[in-house]
Structure formats: structure tokens, C-alpha cells
Design an enzyme around this catalytic site. Structure first.
Site, short mmCIF file in Angstrom:
data_model
loop_
_atom_site.label_atom_id
_atom_site.label_comp_id
_atom_site.label_asym_id
_atom_site.label_seq_id
_atom_site.Cartn_x
_atom_site.Cartn_y
_atom_site.Cartn_z
N ASP A 114 -10.01 0.12 -0.77
CA ASP A 114 -10.76 -0.41 -1.91
C ASP A 114 -9.83 -0.92 -3.01
OD1 ASP A 114 -9.67 1.89 -2.81
OD2 ASP A 114 -11.54 2.83 -3.46
N CYS A 155 -5.89 2.17 -2.75
CA CYS A 155 -5.44 3.12 -1.72
C CYS A 155 -4.15 3.83 -2.10
CB CYS A 155 -5.30 2.43 -0.36
SG CYS A 155 -4.14 1.05 -0.35
N HIS A 205 -1.89 -1.60 3.23
CA HIS A 205 -2.68 -0.42 2.89
C HIS A 205 -1.84 0.86 2.97
CE1 HIS A 205 -6.36 2.01 2.73
NE2 HIS A 205 -5.84 2.75 3.69
N HIS A 255 -9.73 -16.36 -6.61
CA HIS A 255 -10.37 -15.73 -5.45
C HIS A 255 -9.51 -14.58 -4.95
CE1 HIS A 255 -12.23 -19.95 -4.46
NE2 HIS A 255 -12.74 -19.41 -5.54
#
Length: 207
Positions: A13, A16, A120, A200
């Protein structure tokens, strides 16, 4: 010491890194907001060390940026959190099997372990057996003569095993698609440029 080193998955999310640190330090996977505050306060209180040259952006701007739950952490944040907890943080990179150690120069007597797949962070823990509940996890290890003993070898073996299964993202060459405008991009650099240009930030990896 009996047991195995396991990878404890942290939700993806954008927080991490902080939640992985929260888990290995406090067995709490929801510490991101608190740890972002800690980092912002540390940086704001020392504008000399945390200069624009070091942070890559002005001190004040960085503090606002790191408090945004969409923003990712990295080396700067890990070094601050190692000092905050007074423990070394070892971050293992699956793609290269390299271990980056934060807080080492402070000679802390304990170390916690993270694993990184290119995008991640997850936590590493010592578990008594495969499938044991997380409450049995040991996540803090004593450092003696710059090593945490057999755990270090077990952690590296796990990282090598993850590497052999290609459980990492090659951030220089991976292909992404912007979830907003569907533009195809290659590598982290293009993704970052696109995010800067358009605002973006919703990317999906595709093969």
C-alpha cells in the site's frame, strides 16, 4: 537455535517499508503513519544534515512529502529508523542478494531484518517451524562481532531461494502500464518521469 527464517508479507500500500519496520521492531504492521511522523520530525529538526543535497528536495518539502501515505520509503528512511529504534536494520535485496546494513556505524547491539524485491519491502523473522503463527516470530537478533550468527546464513539462504524463483522486480527493465492513461513504460526511471509529468501514480506491472 532451532527454527527457520520466514518472509512475512506486508500489504502493498506504498507504506510497506514503514510497516515492515513496524513489524520487525514492534510486531505491528500498522505503524506507517507514526513512523512517517518520526522521520519528518527528525529531518525537520536537523536541516544541516538533512539538506536539499542529501534529500533530493528542500527539507520542508521532503517533510510534507514523506507524510503522504502514497510515497515510498528507501535508504534515507531506513537509516533514520535504525537510529530511532537504536538497532541495525539489514535490508536484503532479492535480485542481487546484497545486504544493506543501516545503523552499523553506531555499533548497536541488535539487528532486525527486511527483504526487498525491487519495489516492495517485507519482514524477515525467525519462526520455530513452517506455518507457526506470527506471534512466535523472533524479529530482533543480538549482534556480536558484527554478526547475528547462524540467522545471517539462514536469511541469506532464503534470499537466494527467492532469487532463484525470480521473486523480484527488475526495476531497470520491467514493463509497466500507467493505470490512468494506459501508457506503456519500461523501468523505474520512465515510470518516475511519467509520474512527475502527469501526476499519475497508479502503475501496473505487465509482461
Amino acid at each position: 537455535m532451532e527454527g527457520i527464517v520466514v518472509r512475512r508479507v506486508i500489504p502493498s500500500d506504498n507504506s510497506c517499508l514503514f510497516n515492515a519496520v513496524g513489524y520487525v521492531m514492534d510486531h505491528d504492521k500498522k505503524k506507517a503513519p507514526e513512523l512517517r511522523q518520526v522521520i519528518a520530525a527528525t529531518v525537520a529538526s536537523d536541516p544541516t544534515n538533512y539538506s536539499e543535497a542529501f534529500l533530493g528536495k528542500p527539507n520542508e518539502e521532503y517533510c510534507a512529502w514523506i507524510l503522504d501515505s502514497e510515497k515510498w520509503g528507501g535508504a534515507i528512511e531506513l537509516s533514520i529508523l535504525a537510529d530511532y529504534y537504536g538497532r541495525e536494520i539489514a535490508a536484503y535485496d532479492i535480485q542481487t542478494t546484497r545486504c544493506d546494513l543501516y545503523g552499523q556505524e553506531k555499533k548497536y547491539s541488535e539487528r532486525a531484518l527486511l527483504i526487498y524485491d525491487g519495489l516492495h519491502y517485507d519482514a524477515l523473522a525467525m519462526s520455530p517451524f513452517e506455518g507457526a503463527p506470527e506471534e512466535f516470530d523472533q524479529t530482533i537478533f543480538a549482534v556480536r562481532d558484527s554478526t547475528i550468527g547462524p540467522v545471517e546464513g539462514l536469511a541469506l539462504n532464503l534470499v537466494k531461494e527467492q532469487q532463484s524463483k525470480r521473486r523480484y522486480t527488475d526495476t531497470a527493465n520491467f514493463t509497466l502500464r500507467c493505470g490512468v492513461c494506459q501508457l506503456g513504460l519500461v523501468g523505474q526511471t520512465e515510470a518516475v518521469e511519467h509520474a512527475r509529468a502527469t501526476g499519475h501514480v497508479n502503475f501496473q506491472e505487465y509482461r
